[in-house]
Design an enzyme around this catalytic site. Structure first.
Site: not given
Length: 148
Positions: A57, A72
């Site tokens: 992620h 992110h």
């Protein structure tokens, strides 16, 4: 001067629009965010350098000048434990700017009740050193901001 590329296609927004106080408050650093297109896609390296951290992620690329950029993918996506993300590179790899690092589908993230917005942060950037922030639609690989 470091030119930071958009890692995903979508709409460039300010970090203050990120629904997470750690990012919106600038606690991680200065930068921008992208509200991604809701379609499967590849996330590309924002700068050339070495992948020093790689989670499904999120990842950090550090350039030869020592500057690190954090990408992110979505908010609270760490809770997914990698589900919905496919790694296309490995920690320790050298990448060129625009090289695919992760594949994902922002629509699936959103369908799971999480924000797919993507903060792109210049780690340890001094105040006032991030400029030329893009506005509106960007494609993966377009200039997102400059650092320097």
């Amino acid at each position: 001067m470091t030119t930071v590329l958009a890692p995903v296609a979508g709409a460039a927004v300010g970090l203050e629009a990120v629904p997470d106080p750690v990012f919106s408050g600038g606690l991680v650093g200065a930068g921008a965010a992208i509200d991604p297109a809701r379609e499967p896609g590849r996330v590309v390296a924002p700068i050339a350098g070495k992948i020093v951290k790689l989670h499904p992620h999120a990842f950090v690329v550090v350039g030869d000048d020592g500057r690190g950029i954090l990408v992110h993918l979505g908010i609270d996506t760490v809770q997914l434990r990698g589900e919905g993300f496919e790694l296309l590179a490995a920690e320790g790899d050298r990448v060129s700017a625009g090289q695919p690092v992760v594949a994902w589908n922002p629509a699936e993230i959103e369908a799971g009740g999480r924000s797919p917005v993507c903060p792109v942060v210049a780690l340890d950037a001094e105040e006032g050193t991030v400029s030329a922030l893009a506005e509106g639609r960007v494609c993966a690989g377009d200039e997102l901001f400059r650092w320097g």
